[in-house]
Design a protein around this motif. Sequence first.
Motif, PDB file in Angstrom:
ATOM      1  N   LYS A   1       0.949  -1.254  -0.125  1.00 28.26           N
ATOM      2  CA  LYS A   1      -0.050   0.171   0.138  1.00 28.26           C
ATOM      3  C   LYS A   1       0.911   1.077   0.040  1.00 28.26           C
ATOM      4  N   GLY A   2       2.043   1.150   0.921  1.00 31.77           N
ATOM      5  CA  GLY A   2       2.828   2.262   0.824  1.00 31.77           C
ATOM      6  C   GLY A   2       3.420   2.877  -0.506  1.00 31.77           C
ATOM      7  N   LYS A   3       3.970   1.805  -1.226  1.00 31.05           N
ATOM      8  CA  LYS A   3       4.382   1.997  -2.543  1.00 31.05           C
ATOM      9  C   LYS A   3       3.232   2.459  -3.519  1.00 31.05           C
ATOM     10  N   ALA A   4       2.395   1.919  -3.120  1.00 31.34           N
ATOM     11  CA  ALA A   4       0.966   2.397  -4.148  1.00 31.34           C
ATOM     12  C   ALA A   4       0.596   3.933  -4.089  1.00 31.34           C
ATOM     13  N   ARG A   5       0.860   4.359  -2.662  1.00 32.13           N
ATOM     14  CA  ARG A   5       0.404   5.585  -2.446  1.00 32.13           C
ATOM     15  C   ARG A   5       1.546   6.459  -3.103  1.00 32.13           C
ATOM     16  N   GLU A   6       2.939   6.141  -3.010  1.00 38.46           N
ATOM     17  CA  GLU A   6       3.863   6.840  -3.719  1.00 38.46           C
ATOM     18  C   GLU A   6       3.834   6.989  -5.318  1.00 38.46           C
ATOM     19  N   TRP A   7       3.552   5.681  -5.828  1.00 42.15           N
ATOM     20  CA  TRP A   7       2.915   5.723  -7.310  1.00 42.15           C
ATOM     21  C   TRP A   7       1.993   6.503  -7.628  1.00 42.15           C
ATOM     22  N   GLU A   8       0.997   6.757  -6.885  1.00 46.11           N
ATOM     23  CA  GLU A   8      -0.231   7.433  -7.245  1.00 46.11           C
ATOM     24  C   GLU A   8       0.364   8.755  -7.487  1.00 46.11           C
ATOM     25  N   LYS A   9       1.029   9.279  -6.518  1.00 46.61           N
ATOM     26  CA  LYS A   9       1.600  10.704  -6.440  1.00 46.61           C
ATOM     27  C   LYS A   9       2.350  11.047  -7.765  1.00 46.61           C
ATOM     28  N   VAL A  10       3.468   9.916  -8.065  1.00 48.66           N
ATOM     29  CA  VAL A  10       4.238  10.324  -8.960  1.00 48.66           C
ATOM     30  C   VAL A  10       3.520  10.176 -10.273  1.00 48.66           C
TER      31      VAL A  10
ATOM     32  N   ARG B   1       0.403  10.877 -10.814  1.00 47.56           N
ATOM     33  CA  ARG B   1      -0.750  12.035 -10.901  1.00 47.56           C
ATOM     34  C   ARG B   1       0.075  13.297 -11.503  1.00 47.56           C
ATOM     35  N   GLU B   2       1.346  13.400 -10.678  1.00 47.01           N
ATOM     36  CA  GLU B   2       2.290  14.765 -11.052  1.00 47.01           C
ATOM     37  C   GLU B   2       3.054  14.739 -11.959  1.00 47.01           C
ATOM     38  N   ARG B   3       3.522  13.443 -12.267  1.00 50.20           N
ATOM     39  CA  ARG B   3       4.774  13.480 -13.204  1.00 50.20           C
ATOM     40  C   ARG B   3       4.377  12.731 -14.391  1.00 50.20           C
ATOM     41  N   ILE B   4       3.655  11.656 -14.392  1.00 51.22           N
ATOM     42  CA  ILE B   4       3.636  10.887 -15.758  1.00 51.22           C
ATOM     43  C   ILE B   4       2.294  11.637 -16.527  1.00 51.22           C
ATOM     44  N   VAL B   5       1.267  11.702 -15.917  1.00 52.24           N
ATOM     45  CA  VAL B   5      -0.036  12.028 -16.866  1.00 52.24           C
ATOM     46  C   VAL B   5      -0.552  13.466 -15.827  1.00 52.24           C
ATOM     47  N   PRO B   6       0.167  14.484 -16.041  1.00 53.33           N
ATOM     48  CA  PRO B   6      -0.220  15.407 -14.979  1.00 53.33           C
ATOM     49  C   PRO B   6      -1.702  15.942 -15.576  1.00 53.33           C
ATOM     50  N   GLY B   7      -2.531  16.103 -14.492  1.00 54.69           N
ATOM     51  CA  GLY B   7      -4.027  16.365 -14.890  1.00 54.69           C
ATOM     52  C   GLY B   7      -4.971  15.302 -15.066  1.00 54.69           C
ATOM     53  N   ALA B   8      -4.412  14.053 -15.270  1.00 59.51           N
ATOM     54  CA  ALA B   8      -5.229  12.843 -15.501  1.00 59.51           C
ATOM     55  C   ALA B   8      -6.026  12.286 -14.319  1.00 59.51           C
ATOM     56  N   LYS B   9      -6.868  11.651 -14.573  1.00 61.28           N
ATOM     57  CA  LYS B   9      -7.707  11.071 -13.258  1.00 61.28           C
ATOM     58  C   LYS B   9      -7.040   9.782 -12.569  1.00 61.28           C
ATOM     59  N   VAL B  10      -6.496   9.973 -11.495  1.00 54.72           N
ATOM     60  CA  VAL B  10      -5.749   8.776 -10.995  1.00 54.72           C
ATOM     61  C   VAL B  10      -6.379   8.403  -9.782  1.00 54.72           C
ATOM     62  N   THR B  11      -6.697   7.019  -9.652  1.00 53.07           N
ATOM     63  CA  THR B  11      -7.488   6.680  -8.342  1.00 53.07           C
ATOM     64  C   THR B  11      -6.588   5.424  -7.734  1.00 53.07           C
ATOM     65  N   ARG B  12      -6.918   5.092  -6.567  1.00 55.80           N
ATOM     66  CA  ARG B  12      -6.255   4.011  -5.971  1.00 55.80           C
ATOM     67  C   ARG B  12      -7.041   3.234  -5.158  1.00 55.80           C
ATOM     68  N   ASP B  13      -7.149   1.953  -5.178  1.00 57.45           N
ATOM     69  CA  ASP B  13      -7.833   1.082  -4.367  1.00 57.45           C
ATOM     70  C   ASP B  13      -6.760  -0.028  -3.835  1.00 57.45           C
ATOM     71  N   GLY B  14      -6.616   0.414  -2.540  1.00 55.50           N
ATOM     72  CA  GLY B  14      -5.614  -0.705  -1.896  1.00 55.50           C
ATOM     73  C   GLY B  14      -4.126  -0.326  -2.626  1.00 55.50           C
ATOM     74  N   ARG B  15      -3.695  -1.612  -2.935  1.00 58.93           N
ATOM     75  CA  ARG B  15      -2.346  -1.492  -3.601  1.00 58.93           C
ATOM     76  C   ARG B  15      -2.481  -1.266  -5.223  1.00 58.93           C
ATOM     77  N   VAL B  16      -3.729  -1.075  -5.691  1.00 54.09           N
ATOM     78  CA  VAL B  16      -3.983  -0.837  -7.207  1.00 54.09           C
ATOM     79  C   VAL B  16      -4.103   0.597  -7.521  1.00 54.09           C
ATOM     80  N   VAL B  17      -3.383   1.200  -8.381  1.00 56.45           N
ATOM     81  CA  VAL B  17      -3.514   2.577  -8.821  1.00 56.45           C
ATOM     82  C   VAL B  17      -4.033   2.475 -10.177  1.00 56.45           C
ATOM     83  N   TYR B  18      -5.091   3.232 -10.495  1.00 58.13           N
ATOM     84  CA  TYR B  18      -5.664   3.126 -11.739  1.00 58.13           C
ATOM     85  C   TYR B  18      -5.502   4.589 -12.389  1.00 58.13           C
ATOM     86  N   VAL B  19      -5.053   4.505 -13.552  1.00 58.34           N
ATOM     87  CA  VAL B  19      -4.808   5.663 -14.456  1.00 58.34           C
ATOM     88  C   VAL B  19      -5.835   5.764 -15.438  1.00 58.34           C
ATOM     89  N   HIS B  20      -6.683   6.886 -15.455  1.00 54.31           N
ATOM     90  CA  HIS B  20      -8.013   6.906 -16.484  1.00 54.31           C
ATOM     91  C   HIS B  20      -7.273   7.728 -17.357  1.00 54.31           C
TER      92      HIS B  20
END
Length: 554
Positions: A120-129, A131-150
Amino acid sequence: AASRLPQLLELCKRRSILLPSYALYNGLRGALDYGPLGVELKRALLNEWWRAVVDARDDVHGVDTPILTPCDVLRASGHEAGFCDPLVDCRLTRERFRADKAGPLLPSLRWRVPISAPDKGKAREWEKVIRERIVPGAKVTRDGRVVYVHLASRPKAPPADDTSIAKMAESLCIPCPGYAEPSSNSPFLTEPRAFNLMFRTHMGAGEIDPTATADTSASAAAGPVGTPVYLRPETAQGIFANFPLLYRAAGKPMLPFGVAQYGKSFRNEIRTEKSVFRTCEFEQLELEYFVAPDTAAAEQWLDRWKHWRLAWWRAYAVNGGQQAGEGEDANVFRLRPHAADELAHYAKACFDVEYRFPWGWGEVEGVANRGEHDLRQHANAVRSLAGIEVPCSVDGNGKMRKGVPWVIESSAGLNRACLVYLLDAYTVDASAEAKEAGDGNGEAARTYLRLHPRIAPVQAAVMPLQRDQKLIDTARKLSRQLRLAGIRTTLDVTGASIGRRYARQDETGTPWCLTIDFDTETDSCVTLRERDSMLQTRVSLETAASVLRTRLDE
Ligand code: ATP
């Protein structure tokens, strides 16, 4: 302009010009049916091409060769080894792309991309990266340790800095679980690999032996097996492989001498796209023009053919392909020379005829000087120059010199031609005049296809003003006369208002409507209504067919 394609396709579907194939069975990737009007458009374009390239010339003959092609032929031509596109896989979505197209396609991915993190910790980290760096502005959600990039919700503008999304992801080295042994750390795209575009099948009663080649299958001891064959990827090889017979059939003429062929070709395209622009099954219009093996002569013929072909494309465009503006902006067609690194190794020069599609310039035809490559390859494969070396020139002593002809090829796509002229003709007129003169349907704008009369699916629509038997009888008689004059005619006896019926014909590009009204009986005239100007004039019943015929032949 970019919105023209979806609107046009909606019209094409509604009016049965282009329809999804096998829709009841969830369709076939990229395949489209040509409905009753689409088929007429396609046939009209084919006829115009044949008229220009074969009928109007005395040095070009037609041929029709099989689609099923022996492997030997396509091995000799180089297709078996080299007719490939570079393919990459997207590890996240398991989609496949042409490597040269993957970059621009990536941002338009519409997937909800799940990325599983180890915890989960890693997932939180990835979610941030992400959202902020790979697809800025995209909708990014997280469910447990799965990050969804819309990805569909990603803004259209590229990321603020100049690094592409793939590059950013790559630099972050985000591992992508679910894939065995990724060859790199990129979550997006694998290394490009060659993917052969030919469809292979087999002929004859017997099982398919996947290891069989054309050489081994006939003598296979293990029982009957089919002979492997390909669906041709271009019509041209049927001409090259049969050159000696075709040359003899033409009466062994002096060069130049050409052979034209149209028909279906098949390519297992990695991605089909943009309606009929890229499909796996399509129709080609090809001319192989054999000239003396002489650099100056070949260059001269290439120059002529590229201009003739460009003029052909322009002839059916609105305003001859000429728009307001200057330079390239003024033209919807252009000739683009291939750069040295784009040129096939055997080709001496190649020009693409390109059309300015709503998404940018795209090829509709290639015109190339292929030198002796094609004939030489087949001669090498059968180890004989018989019938391939032909009289080419006369030397200083009046003696005939023989040689292997060079080829100037023109290869166009009939389906792309349909798309080009539909897009080009698609017109939305929101002017006050259009609304006033419109059909009173309360539409905000008048939509019509400004198709050139020679390629319009229907050239004349005959309509009695009302459902009156006398008017219907006269309309029937007139439509028969028009058909006899070779004019594609429809008879509209629906009881809809005349304005609505005009609007329906405008929408599918019918240039002329002829209306029989109650005055026709007394003055023997009909109303001729023009699609583009909406002007109405009276013409006599007797001369209507010849008036339209003359305008078509202008
Ligand atoms: P592209 O670069 O768009 O893939 P190409 O260079 O492979 O085209 P050619 O092999 O030169 O195309 O084929 C000649 C013509 O056949 C093209 O100009 C195009 O009009 C048509 N064509 C080729 N591939 C397709 C396809 N998959 N669907 C529809 N038309 C095609």
